[in-house]
Design a protein around this motif. Sequence first.
Motif, PDB file in Angstrom:
ATOM      1  N   ALA A  21       0.829  -1.206   0.000  1.00 28.37           N
ATOM      2  CA  ALA A  21       0.000   0.000   0.000  1.00 28.37           C
ATOM      3  C   ALA A  21       0.865   1.259   0.000  1.00 28.37           C
ATOM      4  N   ILE A  22       0.331   2.323  -0.572  1.00 29.05           N
ATOM      5  CA  ILE A  22       1.014   3.620  -0.589  1.00 29.05           C
ATOM      6  C   ILE A  22       0.894   4.269   0.783  1.00 29.05           C
ATOM      7  N   ARG A  23       2.026   4.810   1.264  1.00 31.73           N
ATOM      8  CA  ARG A  23       2.085   5.312   2.640  1.00 31.73           C
ATOM      9  C   ARG A  23       2.622   6.736   2.745  1.00 31.73           C
ATOM     10  N   ASP A  24       2.542   7.489   1.660  1.00 37.56           N
ATOM     11  CA  ASP A  24       3.025   8.866   1.691  1.00 37.56           C
ATOM     12  C   ASP A  24       2.292   9.671   0.625  1.00 37.56           C
ATOM     13  N   SER A  25       1.976  10.926   0.935  1.00 36.45           N
ATOM     14  CA  SER A  25       1.235  11.768  -0.003  1.00 36.45           C
ATOM     15  C   SER A  25       1.991  11.966  -1.305  1.00 36.45           C
ATOM     16  N   ALA A  26       3.308  12.154  -1.225  1.00 36.75           N
ATOM     17  CA  ALA A  26       4.089  12.380  -2.439  1.00 36.75           C
ATOM     18  C   ALA A  26       4.016  11.168  -3.359  1.00 36.75           C
ATOM     19  N   GLU A  27       4.115   9.981  -2.787  1.00 39.20           N
ATOM     20  CA  GLU A  27       4.019   8.754  -3.582  1.00 39.20           C
ATOM     21  C   GLU A  27       2.632   8.601  -4.186  1.00 39.20           C
ATOM     22  N   LEU A  28       1.617   8.976  -3.404  1.00 35.87           N
ATOM     23  CA  LEU A  28       0.248   8.872  -3.894  1.00 35.87           C
ATOM     24  C   LEU A  28       0.015   9.809  -5.075  1.00 35.87           C
ATOM     25  N   LEU A  29       0.464  11.039  -4.954  1.00 38.92           N
ATOM     26  CA  LEU A  29       0.296  11.997  -6.042  1.00 38.92           C
ATOM     27  C   LEU A  29       1.035  11.526  -7.297  1.00 38.92           C
ATOM     28  N   GLN A  30       2.218  11.001  -7.124  1.00 42.03           N
ATOM     29  CA  GLN A  30       2.971  10.503  -8.266  1.00 42.03           C
ATOM     30  C   GLN A  30       2.234   9.340  -8.930  1.00 42.03           C
ATOM     31  N   ALA A  31       1.645   8.467  -8.126  1.00 35.24           N
ATOM     32  CA  ALA A  31       0.959   7.291  -8.662  1.00 35.24           C
ATOM     33  C   ALA A  31      -0.237   7.659  -9.526  1.00 35.24           C
ATOM     34  N   VAL A  32      -0.875   8.794  -9.231  1.00 34.22           N
ATOM     35  CA  VAL A  32      -2.055   9.192 -10.004  1.00 34.22           C
ATOM     36  C   VAL A  32      -1.755  10.358 -10.945  1.00 34.22           C
ATOM     37  N   GLY A  33      -0.480  10.629 -11.160  1.00 37.60           N
ATOM     38  CA  GLY A  33      -0.086  11.593 -12.182  1.00 37.60           C
ATOM     39  C   GLY A  33      -0.413  13.035 -11.880  1.00 37.60           C
ATOM     40  N   ILE A  34      -0.285  13.420 -10.616  1.00 37.41           N
ATOM     41  CA  ILE A  34      -0.582  14.801 -10.222  1.00 37.41           C
ATOM     42  C   ILE A  34       0.694  15.448  -9.688  1.00 37.41           C
ATOM     43  N   GLY A  37       2.901  20.100  -6.485  1.00 32.30           N
ATOM     44  CA  GLY A  37       2.463  21.447  -6.166  1.00 32.30           C
ATOM     45  C   GLY A  37       1.008  21.729  -6.490  1.00 32.30           C
ATOM     46  N   SER A  38       0.312  20.773  -7.132  1.00 31.26           N
ATOM     47  CA  SER A  38      -1.082  20.998  -7.517  1.00 31.26           C
ATOM     48  C   SER A  38      -2.015  21.000  -6.316  1.00 31.26           C
ATOM     49  N   LEU A  39      -1.641  20.292  -5.270  1.00 34.49           N
ATOM     50  CA  LEU A  39      -2.448  20.215  -4.062  1.00 34.49           C
ATOM     51  C   LEU A  39      -1.575  20.534  -2.865  1.00 34.49           C
ATOM     52  N   ASP A  40      -2.178  21.143  -1.859  1.00 31.26           N
ATOM     53  CA  ASP A  40      -1.454  21.537  -0.657  1.00 31.26           C
ATOM     54  C   ASP A  40      -1.360  20.334   0.275  1.00 31.26           C
ATOM     55  N   ALA A  41      -0.597  19.340  -0.170  1.00 31.47           N
ATOM     56  CA  ALA A  41      -0.519  18.079   0.561  1.00 31.47           C
ATOM     57  C   ALA A  41       0.637  18.092   1.548  1.00 31.47           C
ATOM     58  N   ILE A  42       0.540  17.197   2.512  1.00 22.87           N
ATOM     59  CA  ILE A  42       1.584  17.014   3.507  1.00 22.87           C
ATOM     60  C   ILE A  42       2.316  15.723   3.178  1.00 22.87           C
ATOM     61  N   GLN A  73     -10.242  11.515  -0.319  1.00 27.42           N
ATOM     62  CA  GLN A  73     -10.556  10.801   0.925  1.00 27.42           C
ATOM     63  C   GLN A  73      -9.316  10.330   1.666  1.00 27.42           C
ATOM     64  N   VAL A  74      -8.206  10.123   0.942  1.00 22.15           N
ATOM     65  CA  VAL A  74      -7.046   9.485   1.558  1.00 22.15           C
ATOM     66  C   VAL A  74      -5.771  10.328   1.503  1.00 22.15           C
ATOM     67  N   LEU A  75      -5.823  11.463   0.827  1.00 19.85           N
ATOM     68  CA  LEU A  75      -4.650  12.320   0.702  1.00 19.85           C
ATOM     69  C   LEU A  75      -4.567  13.277   1.887  1.00 19.85           C
ATOM     70  N   ALA A  76      -3.414  13.333   2.544  1.00 20.27           N
ATOM     71  CA  ALA A  76      -3.228  14.239   3.682  1.00 20.27           C
ATOM     72  C   ALA A  76      -2.997  15.657   3.185  1.00 20.27           C
TER      73      ALA A  76
END
Length: 335
Positions: A21-34, A37-42, A73-76
Amino acid sequence: MISHTSLQWQSSDWQSILQTAIRDSAELLQAVGIPRGSLDAITGETAGFAVLAPRPFVARMEYGNPKDPLLIQVLALKEEIAPNAVGTTDPLEEQRFTPVPGIIHKYFGRVLLMTAGTCAVNCRYCFRRHNDYAQNILTPARLTEALTYLRSQTDITEVILSGGDPLLTSDRKLSELVAELEAIPHIQRLRIHTRLPIVIPQRITTELCQRLGQSRFQVTMVVHCNHPKELDVEVGLAMAQLKAQGITLLNQTVLLKNINNCAATLEALSTELFKIGVLPYYLHTLDPVQGAAHFAQPIGDSKQLHQILQARLPGYLVPKLVSEIPGGASKTLIY
């Protein structure tokens, strides 16, 4: 590009899927092609509540869409730790209703048994996101104490497996727990509250289904699905396996701003759930947990949405709109 179906995970066992499972916001954003800097994620952990998103669930997200309802729902996001963030760490005051570790006894005739201390997905609106599961997780000694409590309370007719997510427990341990509960004569019903069949449908194994189907209990599984995009072929197959064993399937949804606070979305959710044999059960207003205020919407808007659903759907497809008030005798219906 990520496939928009989780069929790629069909050959994997659920424990392996959980481990990847993905365990970091940066990895999650990369996985979905975003772009980051597009989202104010932690990035990294935030407020002790890490990102956790299984890849079958991520595969259903729309690639490149920063407003995807599953992603949000799952992005910090930094809104969780804003200086003016409101909410409490125990919005339902569950510590008041814990007579012994591992048991939450709020309502007459039924109790929650905290079967697991973690989930397969960390939903950012979770009302237990600040819970110290270490105090209540069922060690062997605590399980003995919890079972003693259940035996002593002869008015209890239903046990609800909760957590964390109870289906993170292995089939063998779940079977042993169910057998312990079956040995208590006054318990007649078993309910399992879980998000795993939605986010990792591979968790619904033949062994699990057969064990629940063989139980003397009337077994109900309450899954947690918030948006029709969460439903795919594999979720439908998992539900079919459970239904084949006579298990009653219900769904509960949390009403979330910018995710599902739309009549068309909720109507589609009820309709798609019914197609796979799941009846809508509850539509929860957001519990005032610290870090999730950005998901809240005014109660008047929630009532209006529910009225639209009542006008558009047959009654059996309209979930009850409810709030949970600490100390209440039941969920509070909102009209």
